[in-house]
Design an enzyme around this catalytic site. Structure first.
Site, PDB file in Angstrom:
ATOM      1  N   HIS A  69       0.903  -1.162   0.000  1.00 23.31           N
ATOM      2  CA  HIS A  69       0.000   0.000   0.000  1.00 23.31           C
ATOM      3  C   HIS A  69       0.935   1.204   0.000  1.00 23.31           C
ATOM      4  O   HIS A  69       1.475   1.569   1.045  1.00 23.31           O
ATOM      5  CB  HIS A  69      -0.854  -0.076   1.275  1.00 23.31           C
ATOM      6  CG  HIS A  69      -1.635   1.144   1.615  1.00 23.31           C
ATOM      7  ND1 HIS A  69      -3.004   1.123   1.796  1.00 23.31           N
ATOM      8  CD2 HIS A  69      -1.272   2.431   1.846  1.00 23.31           C
ATOM      9  CE1 HIS A  69      -3.433   2.331   2.111  1.00 23.31           C
ATOM     10  NE2 HIS A  69      -2.393   3.143   2.161  1.00 23.31           N
ATOM     11  N   ASP A 108     -10.473  -4.004  -3.871  1.00 28.72           N
ATOM     12  CA  ASP A 108     -10.248  -3.332  -2.582  1.00 28.72           C
ATOM     13  C   ASP A 108     -11.577  -3.122  -1.858  1.00 28.72           C
ATOM     14  O   ASP A 108     -11.790  -2.083  -1.216  1.00 28.72           O
ATOM     15  CB  ASP A 108      -9.501  -2.001  -2.756  1.00 28.72           C
ATOM     16  CG  ASP A 108      -8.976  -1.467  -1.419  1.00 28.72           C
ATOM     17  OD1 ASP A 108      -9.041  -2.202  -0.411  1.00 28.72           O
ATOM     18  OD2 ASP A 108      -8.510  -0.313  -1.370  1.00 28.72           O
TER      19      ASP A 108
END
Ligand code: DOR
Length: 450
Positions: A184, A325
């Site tokens: 991330h 996601d």
């Protein structure tokens, strides 16, 4: 319908990029596997018939990045509700991110998730282990133990691996374990507690902006570390034009660097925070729909230039595949000031409808979209899914590419109703989802013949 039964999916447009197939055909499933695809000479098999005339028949979609929230955050989602949402969205396999409580940083938690998925899940579930203990960024997790437990990659998603040396070591281990590090990418000094994309919308709303460089600085570092370690780097939820460009150049240089993009970053810009679902513009008046916390996500929704670069990257293969996601949150976590609201969007049930806009607008050929949802993530994972090859698992998604429907989040089976698309009209809807030969979602009646 159980997996032992024969199912004949009749007369659909079968699009299977994994075997370069795009034709009208019958697909026969039996004993949990694909028995065959029959083109001009239609099959004489008997069994349960699903009439797929006018529909697309594709390998089941694979989502490399979703949040099932169990254990620990069952009020947001459970493995049962999240995988049911996946089935409704046409996904036959999902990878669960480890930001649970406890964090998935030990064999015990991985075992729990995989066992629960087998007993309560509606689709296949794979696990992603944490890179660092507790995803706190201080100490590497027992990556070898996690690999033995069957994780398909490592990530501290929700948090970046900020420490340079930690990332370097993780990438080094990834080479011997043969598994990717999924980062991330967010340089926290640069995002600095920001609320949304830095740009004219953040200026107008008086919200603190997050510059593109917050993502790109870490992408640059990670590519450098992937090069020096030979490790396998995957960039989660790419959101900026600069990221796409750096990944393109890394690939040209033969590095083991891949990235994914989400349906929302591919279709929505930062204007979504104005609550106008994309039909507004620089001079639209502010309405009470502004400060739309359901459009708050990490990384933030970006400018149109970034959205366009992601779509071009998806078309040319720089963006390897689509991952949702899916990040369900309780309503209470979004009914707040923008700054206090949780990051994340509930995506699984709207993904196909959102993405089909790219096809309808002529930005992406349908077979390419399907490849990025099936063969590409399957190849990345190295699992024998993502294609309708004879003898392979009978994981199939059937959808109507032209069906228009209005998103009503109260009808989601996901516990997360947090979508900025509530009330939007989407064109493209899942009709049925079959996992290992068993129908896990069926939006309509199917008849019998034979
Ligand atoms: O918006 C997000 N929500 N981005 C992430 O990276 C994590 C996710 C979550 O877990 O809610």
């Amino acid at each position: 319908m159980s997996e032992g039964e024969t199912i004949i999916i009749k007369g659909g447009r079968v699009v299977d990029p994994g075997q370069d197939l795009d034709m009208t055909a019958d697909v026969v499933l039996a004993d949990g596997v694909v028995k065959g695809i029959y083109g001009r000479r239609r099959t004489r098999e008997s069994g349960t018939v699903i009439d797929a005339t006018g529909l697309v028949v594709s390998p089941g979609f694979i989502d490399l990045h979703c949040h099932l929230r169990e254990p620990g955050f069952e009020y947001k989602e459970t493995i049962a509700s999240g995988t049911l949402a996946a089935a409704r969205g046409g996904f036959t396999a999902v990878c669960a991110m480890p930001n649970t409580n406890p964090v998935m940083d030990s064999r015990a938690v991985v075992d729990f998730v995989l066992e629960r998925a087998l007993s309560e899940g509606f689709v296949r579930v794979m696990a992603i282990g944490a890179v660092t203990r507790g995803s706190l960024g201080k100490q590497l997790s027992e990556m070898g133990e996690l690999a033995q437990a069957g994780v398909v990659g490592f990530s501290d998603d929700g948090h970046p691996v900020s420490d340079d040396n930690m990332m370097r070591q993780a990438l080094s281990y990834s080479t011997s374990l043969g598994l990717p590090i999924i980062n991330h990418c967010e340089a926290l000094d640069l995002s600095d507690g920001g609320d949304m994309n830095e740009g004219w919308v953040s200026n107008r709303l008086g919200l603190k902006g997050i510059p593109n460089s917050a993502e790109e600085a870490m992408v640059a570092r990670d590519i450098l570390l992937a090069e020096t370690t030979g490790g396998r780097l995957h960039i989660a939820h790419a959101s900026t034009a600069g990221t796409v460009e750096m990944v393109r150049r890394a690939k040209e240089r033969g590095l083991s660097v891949t990235c994914e993009a989400t349906p929302h970053h591919l279709t929505l810009g930062h204007e979504a925070v104005l609550g106008d679902r994309g039909d507004g513009g620089q001079f639209s008046p502010l309405t009470l729909a502004a400060y739309e916390t359901n459009a708050k996500v990490a990384p933030p929704l970006r400018s149109q230039e970034d959205v366009d670069a992601l779509v071009r990257g998806l078309a040319d293969g720089t963006v390897d595949f689509i991952a949702t996601d899916h990040a369900p949150h309780a309503t209470i976590e979004k009914v707040s000031t923008f700054s206090e609201a949780a990051n994340g969007i509930s995506v699984l049930e709207t993904a196909l409808g959102s993405l089909m806009a790219l096809v309808h607008e002529g930005k992406l050929p349908l077979p390419v979209l399907i490849e990025r949802l099936t063969a590409a993530p399957a190849n990345f994972l190295g699992v024998g899914l993502g294609s309708l090859k004879t003898g392979g698992p009978a994981d199939v998604t059937i959808f109507d590419p032209d069906a228009e429907w209005v998103v009503d989040s109260t009808e989601f089976v996901s516990k997360g109703k947090n979508t900025p698309l509530d009330g939007a009209t989407l064109k493209g809807r899942v009709v049925a989802t079959i996992v290992g030969g068993a129908v896990r979602y069926d939006a309509r009646e199917s008849g019998s013949a034979g």
